[in-house]
Design an enzyme around this catalytic site. Sequence first.
Site, PDB file in Angstrom:
ATOM      1  CD  GLU A  72      -1.335  -0.381   3.614  1.00 49.88           C
ATOM      2  OE1 GLU A  72      -2.490  -0.703   3.336  1.00 49.88           O
ATOM      3  OE2 GLU A  72      -0.938  -0.246   4.773  1.00 49.88           O
ATOM      4  CB  CYS A  82       3.399   6.924   3.287  1.00 46.63           C
ATOM      5  SG  CYS A  82       3.972   5.597   4.335  1.00 46.63           S
ATOM      6  CB  CYS A  89       8.476  -6.355   7.268  1.00 41.90           C
ATOM      7  SG  CYS A  89       9.994  -5.697   7.995  1.00 41.90           S
ATOM      8  CB  CYS A 109       8.167  -4.442  15.013  1.00 46.58           C
ATOM      9  SG  CYS A 109       9.742  -3.917  14.328  1.00 46.58           S
ATOM     10  CB  CYS A 168       4.687  -3.714  12.784  1.00 39.02           C
ATOM     11  SG  CYS A 168       4.627  -3.440  11.003  1.00 39.02           S
ATOM     12  N   GLY A 219       7.461  -2.772   4.930  1.00 38.67           N
ATOM     13  CA  GLY A 219       8.805  -3.283   4.693  1.00 38.67           C
ATOM     14  C   GLY A 219       9.908  -2.465   5.339  1.00 38.67           C
ATOM     15  CD  GLU A 220      14.427  -1.484   7.858  1.00 40.30           C
ATOM     16  OE1 GLU A 220      13.711  -1.141   8.796  1.00 40.30           O
ATOM     17  OE2 GLU A 220      15.215  -0.691   7.273  1.00 40.30           O
ATOM     18  CB  SER A 268      11.080   5.218   8.364  1.00 35.01           C
ATOM     19  OG  SER A 268      10.836   4.633   9.619  1.00 35.01           O
ATOM     20  CB  SER A 326      11.410   2.485  14.048  1.00 33.29           C
ATOM     21  OG  SER A 326      10.794   3.008  12.902  1.00 33.29           O
ATOM     22  CG  HIS A 342       9.222   1.618  18.220  1.00 31.58           C
ATOM     23  ND1 HIS A 342       8.404   2.661  17.883  1.00 31.58           N
ATOM     24  CD2 HIS A 342       9.591   1.049  17.042  1.00 31.58           C
ATOM     25  CE1 HIS A 342       8.272   2.712  16.572  1.00 31.58           C
ATOM     26  NE2 HIS A 342       8.988   1.755  16.042  1.00 31.58           N
ATOM     27  CG  ASN A 364      -2.416   3.344  13.680  1.00 29.60           C
ATOM     28  OD1 ASN A 364      -3.305   4.138  13.941  1.00 29.60           O
ATOM     29  ND2 ASN A 364      -1.251   3.718  13.184  1.00 29.60           N
ATOM     30  CB  CYS A 380       1.088   1.295  10.295  1.00 26.78           C
ATOM     31  SG  CYS A 380       1.913   2.831  10.629  1.00 26.78           S
TER      32      CYS A 380
HETATM   33  N1  SAH Z   1      10.414  -0.699   8.496  1.00 27.60           N
HETATM   34  C1  SAH Z   1      10.602   0.678   8.692  1.00 27.60           C
HETATM   35  C2  SAH Z   1       9.634   1.551   7.907  1.00 27.60           C
HETATM   36  C3  SAH Z   1       8.206   1.104   7.840  1.00 27.60           C
HETATM   37  S1  SAH Z   1       7.275   1.142   9.335  1.00 27.60           S
HETATM   38  C4  SAH Z   1      10.579   1.036  10.146  1.00 27.60           C
HETATM   39  O1  SAH Z   1      10.208   0.194  10.960  1.00 27.60           O
HETATM   40  O2  SAH Z   1      10.971   2.153  10.467  1.00 27.60           O
HETATM   41  C5  SAH Z   1       6.980   2.901   9.530  1.00 27.60           C
HETATM   42  C6  SAH Z   1       6.683   3.321  10.963  1.00 27.60           C
HETATM   43  O3  SAH Z   1       5.398   2.835  11.383  1.00 27.60           O
HETATM   44  C7  SAH Z   1       7.690   2.764  11.954  1.00 27.60           C
HETATM   45  O4  SAH Z   1       8.120   3.729  12.848  1.00 27.60           O
HETATM   46  C8  SAH Z   1       6.888   1.708  12.654  1.00 27.60           C
HETATM   47  O5  SAH Z   1       7.414   1.425  13.888  1.00 27.60           O
HETATM   48  C9  SAH Z   1       5.508   2.302  12.691  1.00 27.60           C
HETATM   49  N2  SAH Z   1       4.440   1.324  12.947  1.00 27.60           N
HETATM   50  C10 SAH Z   1       4.363   0.041  12.536  1.00 27.60           C
HETATM   51  N3  SAH Z   1       3.224  -0.534  12.975  1.00 27.60           N
HETATM   52  C11 SAH Z   1       2.561   0.417  13.660  1.00 27.60           C
HETATM   53  C12 SAH Z   1       1.317   0.434  14.340  1.00 27.60           C
HETATM   54  N4  SAH Z   1       0.533  -0.639  14.381  1.00 27.60           N
HETATM   55  N5  SAH Z   1       0.941   1.591  14.921  1.00 27.60           N
HETATM   56  C13 SAH Z   1       1.723   2.689  14.860  1.00 27.60           C
HETATM   57  N6  SAH Z   1       2.903   2.727  14.237  1.00 27.60           N
HETATM   58  C14 SAH Z   1       3.326   1.603  13.655  1.00 27.60           C
HETATM   59 FE1  SF4 Z   2       9.124  -4.218   9.526  1.00 25.90          FE
HETATM   60 FE2  SF4 Z   2       9.033  -1.599  10.152  1.00 25.90          FE
HETATM   61 FE3  SF4 Z   2       6.932  -3.230  10.641  1.00 25.90          FE
HETATM   62 FE4  SF4 Z   2       9.152  -3.482  12.093  1.00 25.90          FE
HETATM   63  S1  SF4 Z   2       7.784  -1.696  12.011  1.00 25.90           S
HETATM   64  S2  SF4 Z   2       7.967  -5.177  11.176  1.00 25.90           S
HETATM   65  S3  SF4 Z   2      10.692  -3.064  10.571  1.00 25.90           S
HETATM   66  S4  SF4 Z   2       7.736  -2.674   8.642  1.00 25.90           S
END
Ligand code: SAH
Ligand code: SF4
Length: 385
Positions: free
Chosen positions: A93, A106, A113, A117, A120, A172-173, A204, A226, A228, A303, A346
């Site tokens: 997306e 975005c 991925c 995490c 996510c 994705g990363e 990111s 990121s 956290h 989220n 996200c």
């Molecule tokens: N993989 C990369 C970029 C994609 S995620 C990264 O992790 O940075 C983009 C951002 O969305 C990251 O900061 C991630 O931690 C955050 N994110 C992922 N899932 C989320 C969720 N359920 N609620 C809020 N932020 C979230």
């Molecule tokens: Fe991958 Fe970023 Fe989601 Fe972590 S937050 S699982 S690195 S997309």
Amino acid sequence: MTAITNLLDLEPSALTQWCNELGEKPFRARQLQRWIHQFGESEFDLMTDLAKSLREKLHGRACVSAPPIMADHLSTDGTRKWLFDVGVGDAVETVFIPEDGRGTLCVSTQAGCAVNCRFCSTGKQGFSRNLAVGEIIGQLWTAEFMLRRSQSIPAGPKGERQITNVVMMGMGEPLLNYGPTVSALRLMLDDHSYGLSRRRVTLSTSGVVPMMDKLSQDCPVALAVSLHAPNDALRDDLVPLNKKYPLAELMRACQRYLEFAPRDFITFEYCMLDGVNDSVSHARELIALVRDVPCKFNLIPFNPFPESGLKRSANPRIKAFAQVLMNAGIVTTIRKTRGDDIDAACGQLAGEIQDRTRVQERTQKLAEYQKKYGKDFGRIVEIGG
Ligand code: SAH
Ligand code: SF4
């Protein structure tokens, strides 16, 4: 038979090289690049000032092909989300967020991925595959020219650009799909395509330390990390990659990156998880952690999605957390939730339709979503079908 080259897969130097192999001069490559990325043109016969001989060579050898759109949703707040089909049950997306005086896109870099995490939903899908350059830049290409068409803004460098900023914060990363990501970044920055400044393109990462160093040399754009969690024990649990690249190492990598970065700070993203990482003492620990890294904080209200077992921190708690950081002189913003009515945050939708054949399982999931959030998720079925 020669394989057809998708010209969206070629960064500027690769396009020049490819044209050279056809016996064409570098300025022809620039012309072609402008037609594709500034005019949004995919039909070679409509690229009127290209030499006829070149157009003939292109037929049968090349195409300009972005991933097909599976869904296109517009939120009441103007946020727009596209779902792209990247083959065999995978979808990614892309979200457009209009704000006063700017438009941010975005983009995604992988289907799924591997970092996994805890909070996510993209991570929960597991890793499917890396996107190709054309699948990454194709998101920008499609979005920019669809947005212009929907507002009758002419294509070409004189037409008002709709996308002024890009964030690599979709699925994705990006640093685990390094080569294609950097090629796509180079296309975003090049004056013969989108001409975005490095400050307006943000990557990111969850903290892939060696690749942060490489990026600082190959294509230093603005960097978001990121975070956290303020300590290794908690971050190991939330972002498993931390076991490989722990916080002290990550902080040093941020300092090194800043020597080459277009901005003089790192943006730390911090997902606010109720009762997990959102206390005042966590905030204080953070201040000590980032002491030697010029930075800003972006607090993201979590989220929720069903399998996570996690909850979003309440607003007063987020504000109190932000206040502690701000009292220490750190610029802190709380991310506004946008496009709530279309789940533009996200990775929530693409994960659910990843396997379009598992209808029964999906229908059951939809019912769960509806029960839990009282929202209408019915369109997921429509898209999948
Ligand atoms: N993989 C990369 C970029 C994609 S995620 C990264 O992790 O940075 C983009 C951002 O969305 C990251 O900061 C991630 O931690 C955050 N994110 C992922 N899932 C989320 C969720 N359920 N609620 C809020 N932020 C979230
Ligand atoms: Fe991958 Fe970023 Fe989601 Fe972590 S937050 S699982 S690195 S997309």
